[in-house]
Design an enzyme around this catalytic site. Structure first.
Site, PDB file in Angstrom:
ATOM      1  N   ASN A 240      19.340  -4.566   6.843  1.00 18.55           N
ATOM      2  CA  ASN A 240      19.023  -4.767   5.748  1.00 18.55           C
ATOM      3  C   ASN A 240      20.017  -5.899   5.009  1.00 18.55           C
ATOM      4  O   ASN A 240      21.167  -6.285   5.690  1.00 18.55           O
ATOM      5  CB  ASN A 240      19.300  -3.549   4.895  1.00 18.55           C
ATOM      6  CG  ASN A 240      20.651  -3.037   4.843  1.00 18.55           C
ATOM      7  OD1 ASN A 240      21.276  -2.443   5.701  1.00 18.55           O
ATOM      8  ND2 ASN A 240      21.452  -3.642   4.076  1.00 18.55           N
TER       9      ASN A 240
ATOM     10  N   HIS B 236      22.616   9.903  15.297  1.00 16.55           N
ATOM     11  CA  HIS B 236      23.859  10.041  16.137  1.00 16.55           C
ATOM     12  C   HIS B 236      23.950  11.207  17.059  1.00 16.55           C
ATOM     13  O   HIS B 236      24.174  12.301  16.565  1.00 16.55           O
ATOM     14  CB  HIS B 236      25.309   9.787  15.145  1.00 16.55           C
ATOM     15  CG  HIS B 236      25.323   8.611  14.672  1.00 16.55           C
ATOM     16  ND1 HIS B 236      26.121   7.487  15.046  1.00 16.55           N
ATOM     17  CD2 HIS B 236      24.686   8.021  13.272  1.00 16.55           C
ATOM     18  CE1 HIS B 236      25.932   6.653  14.066  1.00 16.55           C
ATOM     19  NE2 HIS B 236      25.075   6.922  13.261  1.00 16.55           N
TER      20      HIS B 236
ATOM     21  N   SER C 188      23.582   3.948  15.577  1.00 13.81           N
ATOM     22  CA  SER C 188      22.417   4.627  15.491  1.00 13.81           C
ATOM     23  C   SER C 188      21.177   3.657  15.821  1.00 13.81           C
ATOM     24  O   SER C 188      21.274   2.604  15.944  1.00 13.81           O
ATOM     25  CB  SER C 188      22.192   4.971  13.867  1.00 13.81           C
ATOM     26  OG  SER C 188      22.680   3.735  13.206  1.00 13.81           O
TER      27      SER C 188
ATOM     28  N   TYR D 156      33.759   8.295   6.759  1.00 10.09           N
ATOM     29  CA  TYR D 156      33.057   8.857   5.395  1.00 10.09           C
ATOM     30  C   TYR D 156      32.692  10.399   5.911  1.00 10.09           C
ATOM     31  O   TYR D 156      32.338  11.076   4.799  1.00 10.09           O
ATOM     32  CB  TYR D 156      31.786   7.994   5.042  1.00 10.09           C
ATOM     33  CG  TYR D 156      30.814   8.005   6.067  1.00 10.09           C
ATOM     34  CD1 TYR D 156      30.043   9.106   6.448  1.00 10.09           C
ATOM     35  CD2 TYR D 156      30.415   6.561   6.478  1.00 10.09           C
ATOM     36  CE1 TYR D 156      28.925   8.842   7.287  1.00 10.09           C
ATOM     37  CE2 TYR D 156      29.512   6.493   7.574  1.00 10.09           C
ATOM     38  CZ  TYR D 156      28.739   7.434   7.977  1.00 10.09           C
ATOM     39  OH  TYR D 156      27.570   7.416   8.763  1.00 10.09           O
ATOM     40  N   GLU D 157      32.760  10.708   6.926  1.00  5.35           N
ATOM     41  CA  GLU D 157      32.488  12.185   7.363  1.00  5.35           C
ATOM     42  C   GLU D 157      33.871  12.919   7.137  1.00  5.35           C
ATOM     43  O   GLU D 157      33.666  14.039   7.210  1.00  5.35           O
ATOM     44  CB  GLU D 157      32.018  12.370   8.676  1.00  5.35           C
ATOM     45  CG  GLU D 157      30.694  11.613   9.225  1.00  5.35           C
ATOM     46  CD  GLU D 157      30.345  11.560  10.586  1.00  5.35           C
ATOM     47  OE1 GLU D 157      29.669  12.759  11.097  1.00  5.35           O
ATOM     48  OE2 GLU D 157      30.743  10.884  11.301  1.00  5.35           O
TER      49      GLU D 157
ATOM     50  N   ALA E 118      25.266  -0.662  13.055  1.00  3.28           N
ATOM     51  CA  ALA E 118      24.152  -0.992  11.901  1.00  3.28           C
ATOM     52  C   ALA E 118      24.902  -1.616  10.820  1.00  3.28           C
ATOM     53  O   ALA E 118      25.952  -1.173  10.533  1.00  3.28           O
ATOM     54  CB  ALA E 118      23.413   0.295  11.339  1.00  3.28           C
TER      55      ALA E 118
ATOM     56  N   HIS F 283      18.618   5.196   3.879  1.00  2.00           N
ATOM     57  CA  HIS F 283      19.025   5.481   5.274  1.00  2.00           C
ATOM     58  C   HIS F 283      17.849   5.091   6.265  1.00  2.00           C
ATOM     59  O   HIS F 283      18.037   4.647   7.202  1.00  2.00           O
ATOM     60  CB  HIS F 283      19.786   6.866   5.349  1.00  2.00           C
ATOM     61  CG  HIS F 283      20.149   6.958   6.635  1.00  2.00           C
ATOM     62  ND1 HIS F 283      21.180   6.381   7.045  1.00  2.00           N
ATOM     63  CD2 HIS F 283      19.811   8.234   7.552  1.00  2.00           C
ATOM     64  CE1 HIS F 283      21.388   6.919   8.467  1.00  2.00           C
ATOM     65  NE2 HIS F 283      20.689   8.057   8.710  1.00  2.00           N
TER      66      HIS F 283
ATOM     67  N   HIS G 250      32.665   8.904  11.879  1.00  2.00           N
ATOM     68  CA  HIS G 250      32.914   7.925  10.821  1.00  2.00           C
ATOM     69  C   HIS G 250      33.808   8.486   9.720  1.00  2.00           C
ATOM     70  O   HIS G 250      34.228   9.604   9.574  1.00  2.00           O
ATOM     71  CB  HIS G 250      31.629   7.542   9.854  1.00  2.00           C
ATOM     72  CG  HIS G 250      30.522   7.001  10.975  1.00  2.00           C
ATOM     73  ND1 HIS G 250      29.458   7.869  11.685  1.00  2.00           N
ATOM     74  CD2 HIS G 250      30.123   5.656  11.015  1.00  2.00           C
ATOM     75  CE1 HIS G 250      28.776   7.073  12.278  1.00  2.00           C
ATOM     76  NE2 HIS G 250      28.990   5.679  11.653  1.00  2.00           N
TER      77      HIS G 250
ATOM     78  N   MET H 152      30.099   0.461   8.105  1.00  2.00           N
ATOM     79  CA  MET H 152      30.920   1.742   7.795  1.00  2.00           C
ATOM     80  C   MET H 152      31.688   2.246   9.142  1.00  2.00           C
ATOM     81  O   MET H 152      31.956   3.369   9.174  1.00  2.00           O
ATOM     82  CB  MET H 152      30.322   2.894   7.215  1.00  2.00           C
ATOM     83  CG  MET H 152      29.649   2.343   5.833  1.00  2.00           C
ATOM     84  SD  MET H 152      28.485   3.544   5.295  1.00  2.00           S
ATOM     85  CE  MET H 152      27.694   3.110   4.118  1.00  2.00           C
ATOM     86  N   SER H 153      31.833   1.322   9.982  1.00  2.00           N
ATOM     87  CA  SER H 153      32.317   1.830  11.387  1.00  2.00           C
ATOM     88  C   SER H 153      33.149   0.959  12.220  1.00  2.00           C
ATOM     89  O   SER H 153      33.406  -0.429  11.491  1.00  2.00           O
ATOM     90  CB  SER H 153      31.223   2.498  12.149  1.00  2.00           C
ATOM     91  OG  SER H 153      30.561   1.394  12.531  1.00  2.00           O
TER      92      SER H 153
HETATM   93  N1  HPA Z   1      26.368  -1.346   3.958  1.00  2.00           N
HETATM   94  C1  HPA Z   1      27.103  -0.502   4.792  1.00  2.00           C
HETATM   95  N2  HPA Z   1      26.861  -0.180   5.754  1.00  2.00           N
HETATM   96  C2  HPA Z   1      25.537  -0.232   6.455  1.00  2.00           C
HETATM   97  C3  HPA Z   1      24.667  -1.176   5.499  1.00  2.00           C
HETATM   98  C4  HPA Z   1      25.035  -1.811   4.321  1.00  2.00           C
HETATM   99  O1  HPA Z   1      24.319  -2.502   3.667  1.00  2.00           O
HETATM  100  N3  HPA Z   1      23.558  -1.354   6.347  1.00  2.00           N
HETATM  101  C5  HPA Z   1      23.549  -0.401   7.483  1.00  2.00           C
HETATM  102  N4  HPA Z   1      24.980  -0.007   7.580  1.00  2.00           N
END
Ligand code: HPA
Length: 272
Positions: free
Chosen positions: A235, A61, A30, A85-86, A113, A246, A83, A211-212
């Site tokens: 972050n 995305h 992203s 999670y989708e 990310a 997000h 992903h 998560m990817s």
């Molecule tokens: N955790 C999981 N996935 C993420 C994070 C996070 O802190 N930041 C961006 N994608």
């Protein structure tokens, strides 16, 4: 998805593309839309038009494959990814990577990310992936193995190519961009982690969490592609800063993206 499905999708792409098929592909996480949009002479395929492709559903995305040039060198950009999670099945998560392999791609650059577990690698910075921990509970290589892709029990002791990662560092130095390095841990999501999970992951040696990316790396290594990866730190991980949103990941992603775009352009020039 069978070997024949993968080959049929690759044949569809080849039939609709004129020019040199690139040796390198990049999966853009992203916030890297500007790099995809900056490609020269791009032939664009929407994932929706590619037989068998899972469709990404997340904001930021796009879901397009672009075959064109960056810095005058042939490259494929995958704008957006599916992903776990989708709700996509494990084998679907490996499909697009296998199609890239069937197209002749040898080097796969994976970006994402991620949250940082190291205060010194803060939001807006970049981290080269030196190794990973698959904590997602999923694996796209599960199921009957087709030896035409690769062996039943692939060796992943060098999942992330050391020589290519060195080249990334060389490019970052020349551009005066700070490039941290570390171990990426994949969680399945979609929730961000709990502070207790982050404390546990720290003791395991994780430096970033996301998560990817791990599914693509595993599938690529299975079929012998070289893989290099960079996390855009959006972050500090849960419990290390105030609440995560997000929106925030998008905002810091944009800052890191400016450096990442420069770095990827230099990498293309260095390697191709
Ligand atoms: N955790 C999981 N996935 C993420 C994070 C996070 O802190 N930041 C961006 N994608």
């Amino acid at each position: 998805m069978t070997y024949e499905d993968v080959q049929a999708c690759a044949a569809h792409i080849k039939a609709n593309f004129k020019g040199d098929m690139p040796r390198m592909a990049m999966v853009l996480g992203s916030g890297l839309n500007s790099l995809a949009n900056a490609m020269e002479d791009a032939t664009v395929f929407s994932y929706a038009d590619l037989p068998g492709f899972p469709k990404p559903t997340v904001e930021g995305h796009a879901g397009r494959m672009l075959i064109g040039k960056l810095e005058g060198k042939p490259v494929i950009c995958m704008q957006g990814r599916a992903h776990a999670y989708e709700g996509h099945s494990e084998e679907k998560l490996g499909y697009s990577t296998r199609v890239l392999w069937a197209l002749g791609v040898e080097i796969l650059v994976l970006t994402n990310a991620a949250g940082s577990l190291r205060k010194k690698a803060g939001p807006g910075s970049l981290m080269a992936i030196t190794d990973h921990i698959n904590f997602s509970g999923i694996n796209p290589l599960v199921g009957v193995n087709d030896d035409r892709f690769g062996p039943r029990f692939p060796d992943v002791s060098e999942a992330w190519n050391r020589k290519l990662t060195k080249k990334l560092h060389k490019c970052a130095e020349a551009l005066n961009i700070t490039l941290h390095e570390g171990v990426y841990l994949m969680a399945k999501g979609p929730n961000f982690e709990t502070p207790a999970e982050i404390r546990a992951f720290k003791t395991w040696g994780a430096d970033a969490v996301g998560m990817s990316t791990v599914p693509e790396c595993l599938v690529a290594r299975h079929c012998g592609m070289k893989v290099v990866g960079i996390s855009s730190i959006t972050n500090l991980a849960a419990g290390m800063q105030a609440e995560l949103t997000h929106h925030e990941t998008m905002e810091y992603g944009a800052i890191a993206a400016v450096h990442l775009e420069k770095l990827l352009r230099a990498f293309v020039e260095e390697v191709l």
